[in-house]
Design a protein around this motif. Structure first.
Motif, PDB file in Angstrom:
ATOM      1  N   THR A 238     -24.819   8.750  11.823  1.00 28.93           N
ATOM      2  CA  THR A 238     -23.232   9.126  12.102  1.00 28.93           C
ATOM      3  C   THR A 238     -22.546   8.756  13.149  1.00 28.93           C
ATOM      4  O   THR A 238     -21.455   8.875  13.307  1.00 28.93           O
ATOM      5  CB  THR A 238     -23.599  11.337  12.692  1.00 28.93           C
ATOM      6  N   MET A 239     -23.400   8.089  14.205  1.00 35.12           N
ATOM      7  CA  MET A 239     -22.104   8.292  15.640  1.00 35.12           C
ATOM      8  C   MET A 239     -21.832   7.085  15.692  1.00 35.12           C
ATOM      9  O   MET A 239     -20.856   6.418  15.696  1.00 35.12           O
ATOM     10  CB  MET A 239     -23.589   8.121  16.907  1.00 35.12           C
ATOM     11  N   ALA A 240     -22.066   5.427  15.060  1.00 41.70           N
ATOM     12  CA  ALA A 240     -22.049   4.905  14.352  1.00 41.70           C
ATOM     13  C   ALA A 240     -20.528   4.853  13.229  1.00 41.70           C
ATOM     14  O   ALA A 240     -19.659   4.258  13.767  1.00 41.70           O
ATOM     15  CB  ALA A 240     -22.746   3.707  13.606  1.00 41.70           C
TER      16      ALA A 240
ATOM     17  N   THR B  91     -39.392  -0.727   9.553  1.00 41.09           N
ATOM     18  CA  THR B  91     -38.982  -0.492   8.814  1.00 41.09           C
ATOM     19  C   THR B  91     -37.865   1.094   8.244  1.00 41.09           C
ATOM     20  O   THR B  91     -38.045   1.649   7.902  1.00 41.09           O
ATOM     21  CB  THR B  91     -40.725   0.666   8.572  1.00 41.09           C
ATOM     22  N   CYS B  92     -37.419   0.851   9.269  1.00 41.82           N
ATOM     23  CA  CYS B  92     -36.001   1.755   8.546  1.00 41.82           C
ATOM     24  C   CYS B  92     -34.879   1.064   8.608  1.00 41.82           C
ATOM     25  O   CYS B  92     -33.869   2.052   7.837  1.00 41.82           O
ATOM     26  CB  CYS B  92     -35.071   2.340  10.240  1.00 41.82           C
TER      27      CYS B  92
ATOM     28  N   ASN C 187     -34.175   7.457  14.901  1.00 40.90           N
ATOM     29  CA  ASN C 187     -33.624   8.625  14.528  1.00 40.90           C
ATOM     30  C   ASN C 187     -31.880   7.574  13.718  1.00 40.90           C
ATOM     31  O   ASN C 187     -31.218   7.665  13.762  1.00 40.90           O
ATOM     32  CB  ASN C 187     -33.062   9.213  15.617  1.00 40.90           C
ATOM     33  N   VAL C 188     -32.066   7.748  12.328  1.00 42.76           N
ATOM     34  CA  VAL C 188     -31.929   7.193  11.565  1.00 42.76           C
ATOM     35  C   VAL C 188     -30.045   7.562  11.116  1.00 42.76           C
ATOM     36  O   VAL C 188     -29.429   7.466  10.701  1.00 42.76           O
ATOM     37  CB  VAL C 188     -32.268   6.602   9.762  1.00 42.76           C
TER      38      VAL C 188
ATOM     39  N   ALA D 156     -27.132   4.877   4.650  1.00 41.33           N
ATOM     40  CA  ALA D 156     -26.900   5.869   5.370  1.00 41.33           C
ATOM     41  C   ALA D 156     -25.136   5.514   6.149  1.00 41.33           C
ATOM     42  O   ALA D 156     -24.695   5.863   6.221  1.00 41.33           O
ATOM     43  CB  ALA D 156     -27.359   6.085   6.918  1.00 41.33           C
ATOM     44  N   LEU D 157     -25.038   4.042   6.299  1.00 42.04           N
ATOM     45  CA  LEU D 157     -24.290   3.480   6.847  1.00 42.04           C
ATOM     46  C   LEU D 157     -22.835   2.504   5.394  1.00 42.04           C
ATOM     47  O   LEU D 157     -22.032   1.705   5.701  1.00 42.04           O
ATOM     48  CB  LEU D 157     -24.407   2.077   8.169  1.00 42.04           C
ATOM     49  N   ALA D 158     -23.671   3.159   4.544  1.00 41.93           N
ATOM     50  CA  ALA D 158     -23.408   2.198   3.401  1.00 41.93           C
ATOM     51  C   ALA D 158     -21.507   3.128   3.295  1.00 41.93           C
ATOM     52  O   ALA D 158     -20.965   3.295   3.473  1.00 41.93           O
ATOM     53  CB  ALA D 158     -23.828   2.419   1.726  1.00 41.93           C
TER      54      ALA D 158
END
Ligand code: NDP
Ligand code: MG
Length: 387
Positions: free
Chosen positions: A46-48, A62-63, A40-41, A70-72
């Motif tokens: 969002t949590m990170a 593979t994620c 669940n990317v 998403a973390l950029a």
């Protein structure tokens, strides 16, 4: 500032843990080292971002590209795959939540214990499949395990300040699950939708079916024996449909200490997060006058063969818990897929334990991760062949 990690952050327990971390100050109170998920990317990222985690890891390799995207710009490192998960779980922390589902949760928990962390243990499979290994690892590294399964948190709390040698019995309560009022003769016809209508707790599909079959309670009986180090005969199960008493500890002077609370996992998670203190938690308060009555009844072993199997597993110990858990997983998958009936699950588990014992020693001590995972694989293969 306390350094923390959450393994399985995107699951039901992980979400409740995140909720409490935010409630208790979020990044003002905690330095978050690692957050992990399966696939669940979006939720993991969002949590990170909310907790400024050092690293976010997906177990599924593979994620990685999606997680990186998403973390950029967030400052959180993205990583994926089993080696990355192990690396993240090895980063020293003061407190880690073990909330991955299945035996996949065993290794991250062991790695956190090896760093001397306090491990809040929700993952049931760790104690069922590898209780002695978990406890020995904690002892060797001066680490601590705090139980999060609600019954075990309740027992832990009811034991506070007491001597375990004064304990006569530990009583686990069970709701009886969705099918507790069905006549025994109809249970074999129960379908997935019937087993999913849990009366009290809102949980994932798998644990809800395990609750109806009492395989969940069977796992918890084994967990209790392993974690608290008492004899199997001292662990009792009673059906308590209201699910407000989570467990009771009976002492040799006849006193029984019961732990009550609303059916909300944030009780047990919050207790483990704040132990040895108690902090205010955003959970419902019990209105006992409105509840009126608490009721109890003895479990019928003909309805719940899983409870009998738990006794057999405890008598053998060793790798029997690993085989039992794996066979139960396969039986549950088959029931969910509609391949076997509700009452066939216990039969498949029992047949698998018999088959395993002809190929390997169930009584061999669970001393290494490799032994436990090897038994897990063997039991899965034989259970799949059996059905
Ligand atoms: P969920 O299925 O809701 O969440 C599981 C978590 O583990 C998710 O973060 C999931 O990621 C991740 N995950 C799934 N497969 C893997 C894998 N192969 N490798 C790494 N990570 C993986 O489970 P729950 O939160 O309900 O339960 C977690 C544990 O706690 C279980 O052992 C359960 O028995 C125990 N427990 C749960 C209770 C409850 O009320 N839910 C009560 C007591 C104990 P993703 O979201 O990406 O799939
Ligand atoms: Mg429980």
């Amino acid at each position: 500032m306390r350094r923390i990690s959450v393994f399985g952050a995107t699951g039901s327990i992980g979400e409740s843990t995140f909720d409490l971390l935010m409630h208790q100050g979020g990044l003002k109170s905690f330095h978050t080292v690692a957050l992990t998920a399966g696939r669940n990317v979006a939720r993991l990222a969002t949590m990170a971002r909310a907790l400024h985690a050092e690293v976010a890891v997906c177990a599924d390799e593979t994620c990685l590209p999606a997680l990186r995207a998403a973390l950029a710009g967030s400052g959180t490192e993205a990583a994926a795959g089993p080696a990355a998960l192990a690396e993240a779980a090895s980063r020293p922390v003061d407190w880690a939540m073990s909330a991955i589902v299945g035996v996949a949760g065993l290794q991250p928990g062991l790695l956190a214990l090896q760093q001397g962390a306090t491990l809040a243990l929700a993952n049931k499979e760790s104690l069922v499949a590898a209780g002695p290994l978990m406890l020995a690892t904690a002892a060797a590294h001066h680490a601590r395990i705090l139980p999060v399964d609600s019954e075990h948190s309740a027992i832990f709390q009811a034991l506070t300040g007491e001597d375990i040698a004064a304990v006569e019995r530990i009583i686990l309560t069970a709701s009886g699950g969705a099918l507790r009022d069905w006549p025994l003769s109809r249970l074999a016809q129960a379908m997935l939708a019937d087993a999913l209508a849990h009366p009290n707790w809102s949980m994932g599909q798998r644990i809800t079916v395990d609750s109806a079959s009492m395989f969940n309670k069977a796992m918890e009986v084994i967990e209790t024996r392993e974690f608290f180090g008492i004899e199997p005969a001292q662990v009792e199960v009673i059906i308590h449909p209201e699910s407000l008493i989570h467990a009771m500890v009976g002492y040799h002077d006849g006193a029984v200490m019961a732990h009550l609370g609303a059916t909300d996992m944030r009780h047990a998670i919050g207790y483990a997060l704040n132990w040895p203190t108690r902090q205010p938690l955003p959970v419902a308060r019990l209105d006992l006058a409105a509840i009126g009555a608490l009721t109890f009844r003895a479990p019928d072993l003909a309805r719940y063969p899983a409870l009998r199997l738990a006794r057999e597993v405890m008598a053998v110990r060793g790798l029997a818990g690993a085989a039992f858990n794996a066979a139960k997983e396969v039986a549950l998958d088959k029931f969910i897929a509609g391949a076997i009936g509700f009452m066939d699950m216990a039969g498949l588990v029992e047949a698998t334990l018999d088959k395993v014992s002809t190929e390997a020693s169930l009584a061999k001590a669970a001393t290494t991760l490799e032994d436990v995972l090897g038994m897990d694989q063997l039991a899965r293969r034989l259970a799949n062949q059996a059905g």
